[in-house]
Design a protein around this motif. Structure first.
Motif, PDB file in Angstrom:
ATOM      1  N   SER A 193      -1.329   4.074  -6.843  1.00  0.00           N
ATOM      2  CA  SER A 193      -0.532   4.932  -5.884  1.00  0.00           C
ATOM      3  C   SER A 193      -1.783   4.987  -4.634  1.00  0.00           C
ATOM      4  O   SER A 193      -2.850   5.423  -5.083  1.00  0.00           O
ATOM      5  N   PRO A 194      -1.482   4.640  -3.505  1.00  0.00           N
ATOM      6  CA  PRO A 194      -2.397   4.597  -2.295  1.00  0.00           C
ATOM      7  C   PRO A 194      -2.796   6.262  -2.296  1.00  0.00           C
ATOM      8  O   PRO A 194      -3.910   6.631  -2.126  1.00  0.00           O
ATOM      9  N   GLU A 195      -1.835   7.237  -2.363  1.00  0.00           N
ATOM     10  CA  GLU A 195      -1.949   8.566  -2.251  1.00  0.00           C
ATOM     11  C   GLU A 195      -3.113   9.075  -3.411  1.00  0.00           C
ATOM     12  O   GLU A 195      -3.951   9.830  -3.084  1.00  0.00           O
ATOM     13  N   GLU A 196      -3.126   8.569  -4.509  1.00  0.00           N
ATOM     14  CA  GLU A 196      -3.779   9.036  -5.689  1.00  0.00           C
ATOM     15  C   GLU A 196      -5.218   8.746  -5.589  1.00  0.00           C
ATOM     16  O   GLU A 196      -6.134   9.367  -5.928  1.00  0.00           O
ATOM     17  N   ILE A 197      -5.366   7.439  -4.866  1.00  0.00           N
ATOM     18  CA  ILE A 197      -6.717   6.844  -4.739  1.00  0.00           C
ATOM     19  C   ILE A 197      -7.481   6.931  -3.419  1.00  0.00           C
ATOM     20  O   ILE A 197      -8.276   6.639  -3.045  1.00  0.00           O
ATOM     21  N   GLY A 198      -6.611   7.680  -2.736  1.00  0.00           N
ATOM     22  CA  GLY A 198      -7.042   8.284  -1.285  1.00  0.00           C
ATOM     23  C   GLY A 198      -7.021   7.377  -0.206  1.00  0.00           C
ATOM     24  O   GLY A 198      -7.539   7.447   0.727  1.00  0.00           O
ATOM     25  N   ILE A 199      -6.288   6.343  -0.233  1.00  0.00           N
ATOM     26  CA  ILE A 199      -6.103   5.529   0.637  1.00  0.00           C
ATOM     27  C   ILE A 199      -5.012   6.108   1.689  1.00  0.00           C
ATOM     28  O   ILE A 199      -3.810   6.226   1.478  1.00  0.00           O
ATOM     29  N   ALA A 200      -5.538   6.075   3.121  1.00  0.00           N
ATOM     30  CA  ALA A 200      -4.840   6.485   4.139  1.00  0.00           C
ATOM     31  C   ALA A 200      -4.340   5.447   4.938  1.00  0.00           C
ATOM     32  O   ALA A 200      -5.098   4.329   4.973  1.00  0.00           O
ATOM     33  N   GLU A 201      -3.301   5.640   5.756  1.00  0.00           N
ATOM     34  CA  GLU A 201      -2.792   4.647   6.751  1.00  0.00           C
ATOM     35  C   GLU A 201      -3.769   3.882   7.617  1.00  0.00           C
ATOM     36  O   GLU A 201      -3.692   2.816   7.735  1.00  0.00           O
ATOM     37  N   ASN A 202      -4.436   4.802   7.910  1.00  0.00           N
ATOM     38  CA  ASN A 202      -5.447   4.333   9.023  1.00  0.00           C
ATOM     39  C   ASN A 202      -6.865   3.830   8.504  1.00  0.00           C
ATOM     40  O   ASN A 202      -7.769   3.668   9.362  1.00  0.00           O
ATOM     41  N   ASP A 203      -6.923   3.827   7.277  1.00  0.00           N
ATOM     42  CA  ASP A 203      -8.249   3.184   6.656  1.00  0.00           C
ATOM     43  C   ASP A 203      -8.538   1.852   7.244  1.00  0.00           C
ATOM     44  O   ASP A 203      -7.496   1.024   7.093  1.00  0.00           O
TER      45      ASP A 203
END
Length: 448
Positions: free
Chosen positions: A328-338
């Motif tokens: 889950s991108p949210e759970e591992i801290g991936i943001a759209e602008n990363d």
């Protein structure tokens, strides 16, 4: 005479009742009363980076404290270890496992930012243990509080487990079909590639191979009755008989059957374009099936590449299989602008932070990611020098780790290949038959 005594008494009364200050010598109570000042409770505790490890050579344990403390070493070993198997003590009070013994009477300062870091040698050969799953209890000799003085770790020694590397080409005259079978405990689906002679529609062949089931006794098949499978310009229709009710009862079995169908059919797109999958029952469209799945899920489900997959290892019948775990991108801290580099770092951290019963990280905790850079669509991963020493006697497990990187990091949008280095230097002679000095692409056929 009596008058004289009265005068003296009156004088004493006046003197004692006056405001004149006397400087009396203080009484020295030293040595007669012991005043105990309460000592602030020590905050020393233990930390380990992982509580489950596979075939380790060593483990790193930290003594941490929330405040400044000075520790005096009173033993020539910081830890002693008790080892249990099946809840039975098999080895006790093992010490001197540190590569360098501490000096007795030495003092060490420790605080939140400066923990005491100790490497403990727990190599299977060093401890004389057989293959199996053990509970290690590490007992600190420098923590007085028994509630904080130990930490336990599950250690698996598995020298019998083998990994069969993925391949890029099918044997002459065959097609490679990647089939998805559930684990025995129905935890997840494991991709297995089977090479078969093409004698009918490839999509129909794939369904038939699912029905035939896995070769491993620790994998199962949930695909049984199927009426027909048709292919029309990239759209696949799978018709199921209403008389077979297992697909539509029980949430776990229904979901596994659905995903087994879908993932297996979408994997056929290496040969034929697959745009969508539709399920019908008795040749009729249905609004819901597979224990309540919606019309959108079972009608013209599009073949969309999934991103941010972590490839972990699962063991069945003394063999390791790589399988995909959806992050889950949210759970591992991936943001759209990363940036892609930042996304790669967060995905690498997921190898350590993902804790599931049915999956093992193929990346030992001693491996750290020094740097990430992107050249075109190639992700360059630079690791620490410990990378070069992992799985020293297990070439296949090294292969498993690198292939996990290949499959995992190419699920980041914008990445189609990787290159690995250690301390900014090319890696040579690391894996037999794989040139790790070159750009690497994910192999076509996983778990052959």
């Amino acid at each position: 005479m009596r008058a004289f005594f009265n005068i003296v008494i009156i004088g004493l009364i006046g003197l004692l009742s006056s405001t004149y200050l006397f400087n009396l010598s203080p009484v020295d109570y030293k040595g007669t009363i012991e005043i105990e000042t309460p000592v602030e409770e020590s905050t020393l505790s233990l930390e380990v980076e992982e509580d489950k490890i596979l075939n380790p050579e060593s483990i790193t344990i930290k003594h941490t404290a929330s405040k400044e403390e000075v520790i005096k070493i009173v033993s020539n070993s910081i830890f002693n270890v008790d080892i249990y198997k099946d809840n039975k003590l098999v080895k006790s009070n093992i010490d001197n496992l540190e590569p360098v013994s501490p000096s007795i009477d030495a003092t060490i300062s420790v605080n939140k930012d400066n923990p005491i870091i100790t490497a403990v040698n727990i190599a299977q050969k060093n401890l004389g243990l057989e293959d199996g799953v053990y509970k290690f209890v590490f007992n600190s000799n420098i923590i007085a509080d028994i509630d904080k003085a130990s930490v336990s770790v599950t250690v698996t020694y598995d020298t019998a487990g083998n990994y069969y590397p993925a391949v890029n080409t099918a044997p002459a005259g065959t097609k490679g079909l990647t089939l998805y079978f559930p684990t025995k405990n129905a935890d997840t689906l494991i991709p297995v590639t089977r090479f078969v002679v093409e004698d009918k529609s490839i999509t129909r062949m794939a369904i038939e191979q699912l029905q035939n089931g896995p070769l491993s006794k620790e994998l199962i098949s949930v695909i049984k009755d199927v009426t027909n499978t048709t292919y029309n310009n990239g759209n696949v229709v799978i018709d199921l008989p209403s008389s077979y009710t297992a697909y539509n009862t029980g949430s776990t079995g229904a979901v596994l059957a659905y995903e087994s169908f879908v993932k297996t059919i979408f994997a056929v797109d290496r040969y034929w374009p697959i745009h969508s999958v539709t399920f019908t029952v008795d040749r009729k469209n249905v609004d819901t099936y597979f224990h309540g799945m919606s019309r959108e899920a079972i009608n013209y489900l599009p073949n969309i590449k999934r991103n941010y997959l972590l490839y972990l290892a699962h063991k069945a019948d003394n063999r390791y299989y790589l399988f995909e775990y959806q992050l889950s991108p949210e759970e591992i801290g991936i943001a759209e602008n990363d940036s892609i580099e930042m996304k790669a770092r967060k995905i690498f951290d997921a190898y350590s932070n993902t804790d599931i019963e049915y999956g093992i990280s193929p990346v030992p905790k001693t491996v750290t990611l020094n740097n990430v850079s992107l050249q075109g669509r190639t992700l360059i991963l630079d690791f620490n020098k410990d990378f070069l020493n992992v799985y020293e006697d297990k070439n296949d497990l090294r292969h498993m780790m690198v292939e996990s990187f290949l499959y995992t990091f190419t699920t980041i949008p914008g990445v189609d290949s990787i290159k690995i280095t250690a301390e900014n230097k090319e890696i040579t002679d690391f894996i037999d038959v794989l040139d790790t000095t070159k750009i690497l692409y994910p192999p076509e056929f996983i778990n052959p």
